[in-house]
Design a protein around this motif. Structure first.
Motif, PDB file in Angstrom:
ATOM      1  N   ALA A  23     -31.354  23.858 125.832  1.00 23.16           N
ATOM      2  CA  ALA A  23     -31.339  24.022 124.405  1.00 23.16           C
ATOM      3  C   ALA A  23     -29.922  23.853 123.955  1.00 23.16           C
ATOM      4  O   ALA A  23     -29.803  23.850 122.665  1.00 23.16           O
ATOM      5  CB  ALA A  23     -31.916  24.996 124.147  1.00 23.16           C
ATOM      6  N   ALA A  24     -29.083  23.769 124.673  1.00 28.72           N
ATOM      7  CA  ALA A  24     -27.587  23.808 124.095  1.00 28.72           C
ATOM      8  C   ALA A  24     -27.188  22.589 123.578  1.00 28.72           C
ATOM      9  O   ALA A  24     -26.351  21.738 123.953  1.00 28.72           O
ATOM     10  CB  ALA A  24     -26.591  24.281 125.248  1.00 28.72           C
ATOM     11  N   ASN A  54     -23.726  30.712 120.832  1.00 30.08           N
ATOM     12  CA  ASN A  54     -22.795  30.308 120.035  1.00 30.08           C
ATOM     13  C   ASN A  54     -23.588  29.257 119.078  1.00 30.08           C
ATOM     14  O   ASN A  54     -23.052  29.409 117.839  1.00 30.08           O
ATOM     15  CB  ASN A  54     -21.551  29.559 120.568  1.00 30.08           C
ATOM     16  N   LEU A  55     -24.114  28.250 119.486  1.00 29.68           N
ATOM     17  CA  LEU A  55     -25.031  27.502 118.372  1.00 29.68           C
ATOM     18  C   LEU A  55     -25.693  28.260 117.471  1.00 29.68           C
ATOM     19  O   LEU A  55     -26.100  28.102 116.316  1.00 29.68           O
ATOM     20  CB  LEU A  55     -25.648  26.630 119.403  1.00 29.68           C
ATOM     21  N   LEU A  56     -26.614  29.294 117.982  1.00 26.45           N
ATOM     22  CA  LEU A  56     -27.677  30.286 117.361  1.00 26.45           C
ATOM     23  C   LEU A  56     -26.701  30.887 116.097  1.00 26.45           C
ATOM     24  O   LEU A  56     -26.950  31.193 114.862  1.00 26.45           O
ATOM     25  CB  LEU A  56     -28.050  30.992 118.138  1.00 26.45           C
ATOM     26  N   ASN A  57     -25.635  31.395 116.661  1.00 28.93           N
ATOM     27  CA  ASN A  57     -24.626  32.141 115.675  1.00 28.93           C
ATOM     28  C   ASN A  57     -24.276  31.044 114.529  1.00 28.93           C
ATOM     29  O   ASN A  57     -24.135  31.400 113.352  1.00 28.93           O
ATOM     30  CB  ASN A  57     -23.379  32.493 116.380  1.00 28.93           C
ATOM     31  N   GLU A  58     -23.930  29.856 114.831  1.00 30.16           N
ATOM     32  CA  GLU A  58     -23.344  28.676 113.849  1.00 30.16           C
ATOM     33  C   GLU A  58     -24.390  28.650 112.818  1.00 30.16           C
ATOM     34  O   GLU A  58     -24.429  28.396 111.644  1.00 30.16           O
ATOM     35  CB  GLU A  58     -23.098  27.544 114.691  1.00 30.16           C
ATOM     36  N   PHE A  59     -25.794  28.532 113.269  1.00 34.72           N
ATOM     37  CA  PHE A  59     -27.057  28.354 112.439  1.00 34.72           C
ATOM     38  C   PHE A  59     -27.514  29.758 111.806  1.00 34.72           C
ATOM     39  O   PHE A  59     -28.459  29.737 111.315  1.00 34.72           O
ATOM     40  CB  PHE A  59     -27.871  27.400 113.179  1.00 34.72           C
ATOM     41  N   SER A  60     -26.686  30.688 111.877  1.00 40.48           N
ATOM     42  CA  SER A  60     -27.365  32.065 111.726  1.00 40.48           C
ATOM     43  C   SER A  60     -28.476  32.561 112.037  1.00 40.48           C
ATOM     44  O   SER A  60     -29.446  33.198 111.431  1.00 40.48           O
ATOM     45  CB  SER A  60     -27.428  32.027 109.919  1.00 40.48           C
ATOM     46  N   LEU A  61     -28.782  32.112 113.271  1.00 39.10           N
ATOM     47  CA  LEU A  61     -29.888  32.703 114.311  1.00 39.10           C
ATOM     48  C   LEU A  61     -29.477  33.659 115.042  1.00 39.10           C
ATOM     49  O   LEU A  61     -28.453  33.568 115.548  1.00 39.10           O
ATOM     50  CB  LEU A  61     -30.541  31.439 114.858  1.00 39.10           C
ATOM     51  N   SER A  62     -30.464  34.560 115.449  1.00 37.96           N
ATOM     52  CA  SER A  62     -30.226  35.485 116.378  1.00 37.96           C
ATOM     53  C   SER A  62     -31.441  35.621 117.517  1.00 37.96           C
ATOM     54  O   SER A  62     -32.409  35.174 117.043  1.00 37.96           O
ATOM     55  CB  SER A  62     -29.862  36.781 115.913  1.00 37.96           C
ATOM     56  N   GLN A  63     -31.219  36.202 118.523  1.00 37.71           N
ATOM     57  CA  GLN A  63     -32.235  36.505 119.526  1.00 37.71           C
ATOM     58  C   GLN A  63     -33.479  37.417 118.671  1.00 37.71           C
ATOM     59  O   GLN A  63     -32.934  38.417 118.222  1.00 37.71           O
ATOM     60  CB  GLN A  63     -32.032  36.988 120.703  1.00 37.71           C
ATOM     61  N   SER A  64     -34.597  37.072 118.672  1.00 37.59           N
ATOM     62  CA  SER A  64     -35.602  38.009 117.905  1.00 37.59           C
ATOM     63  C   SER A  64     -36.991  37.835 118.816  1.00 37.59           C
ATOM     64  O   SER A  64     -36.915  36.971 119.768  1.00 37.59           O
ATOM     65  CB  SER A  64     -35.505  37.697 116.626  1.00 37.59           C
ATOM     66  N   ALA A  65     -37.837  38.160 118.231  1.00 35.29           N
ATOM     67  CA  ALA A  65     -39.405  37.741 118.746  1.00 35.29           C
ATOM     68  C   ALA A  65     -39.563  36.142 118.491  1.00 35.29           C
ATOM     69  O   ALA A  65     -40.428  35.635 119.422  1.00 35.29           O
ATOM     70  CB  ALA A  65     -40.372  38.534 117.969  1.00 35.29           C
ATOM     71  N   ASP A  66     -38.954  35.743 117.686  1.00 37.35           N
ATOM     72  CA  ASP A  66     -39.017  34.194 117.578  1.00 37.35           C
ATOM     73  C   ASP A  66     -38.369  33.369 118.254  1.00 37.35           C
ATOM     74  O   ASP A  66     -38.495  32.163 118.510  1.00 37.35           O
ATOM     75  CB  ASP A  66     -38.826  33.767 115.885  1.00 37.35           C
ATOM     76  N   VAL A  67     -37.151  33.942 118.710  1.00 40.62           N
ATOM     77  CA  VAL A  67     -36.173  33.234 119.457  1.00 40.62           C
ATOM     78  C   VAL A  67     -35.507  33.923 120.853  1.00 40.62           C
ATOM     79  O   VAL A  67     -34.923  35.048 120.490  1.00 40.62           O
ATOM     80  CB  VAL A  67     -35.009  32.657 118.534  1.00 40.62           C
TER      81      VAL A  67
END
Length: 298
Positions: A23-24, A54-67
């Motif tokens: 997924a990177a 790092n990519l998740l942070n770039e897109f303002s995503l964080s680990q959660s129930a969905d990711v």
């Protein structure tokens, strides 16, 4: 229906989980973000944890129930884990990230934990062409090089299952050839005629097949009428069955590059839909593919 309407329809499905191998990649994570925002699915991201984070942070995503992120040290291990997750029922859809197609397909076909179900895996692409009143499905533009009649039967069945998943109860299938008459020296016309007869005798069900049909009289009522073709499929085709990968590849790219068509595609014929987009596909195209896969799950 168009692909944006498909996104809305797919978001109404019970939440599905996508196992995403390697997924990177920036376009992949952008697609994940768009899919999560559309409420299409939850994701398990396999691959290099630091790069993915790092990519998740770039897109303002964080680990959660969905990711969720699961670290794997190689593309092969990421592919194996993603396939295993689908095989074990932890995920509903498999998706290829920044990994070679041959690597992930080797895991899909593994006899111990793979996803092989039918005899043939085939690519099904749904095109949203400006000015056209419905989705057009093209198969097979990416998997089977020169399928014989037996393989074409399975390719049709795979495409029909995808089309029915998006709400086309009895899709019309045009078996394409260069001409619309049976010519013993042209194998594509013989196969098309055989498929038509097999459909008439209920050997292939849940669809209506006609062929051989040339492309013009498969999609244009005016062209079919001009040539005197009377058929439930002619001019009204939902699915275009191409005779070879060369035809399918040329048609696919012509629609994208000449017509600026939107497209989503999946691999059908496995125990779960597989999102196997090109590395060059846009994030939006990947999201359309996810929507198509989600719509095809039970």
């Amino acid at each position: 229906m168009n692909l944006d309407q498909l996104l809305t329809q797919a978001s109404d499905h019970p939440n599905k989980t996508v196992a995403l191998a390697a997924a990177a990649d920036k376009e992949v994570i952008e697609a994940v973000k768009l899919a999560v925002e559309q409420k299409l699915a939850s994701f398990i991201l396999y691959g290099d944890q630091d790069k993915i984070t790092n990519l998740l942070n770039e897109f303002s995503l964080s680990q959660s129930a969905d990711v969720k992120v699961v670290h794997e040290s190689s593309d092969r291990e990421a592919s194996k884990s993603a396939v295993t997750a689908v095989s074990n029922g932890e995920a509903d859809v498999l998706m290829k990230g920044m990994v070679s197609t041959s690597v992930i397909l080797k895991e899909v076909l593994n006899k111990e934990y793979g996803l092989r179900k039918g005899k043939v895996l085939s690519h099904v692409a749904a095109f949203d062409v400006s000015g056209y009143d419905r989705l057009i499905f093209v198969t097979d533009s990416g998997m089977n090089i020169e399928p014989d009649l037996t393989q074409k039967v399975e390719i049709v069945k795979n495409a029909v299952s995808i089309a029915r998943g998006v709400g086309i109860e009895s899709p019309k299938v045009a078996a394409l050839a260069a001409v619309e008459v049976v010519n013993p020296s042209m194998q594509a016309t013989l196969d098309a005629a055989a498929l038509t007869q097999m459909n008439t005798r209920d050997q292939i069900t849940n669809c209506v097949i006609d062929g051989p049909l040339a492309l013009d009289n498969a999609i244009s009522i005016e062209a079919a009428t001009h040539k005197g073709i009377k058929s439930e499929v002619a001019g009204r085709a939902d699915i275009l069955l191409v005779p070879s990968i060369e035809v399918g590849n040329a048609l696919y790219k012509s629609l994208v590059y000449f017509s600026n068509a939107k497209v989503g595609g999946v691999i059908a014929g496995a125990r779960a839909p597989i999102v196997l987009t090109s590395r060059a596909d846009s994030a939006k195209s990947k999201v359309y593919s996810i929507a198509l896969a989600v719509s095809s799950t039970n």
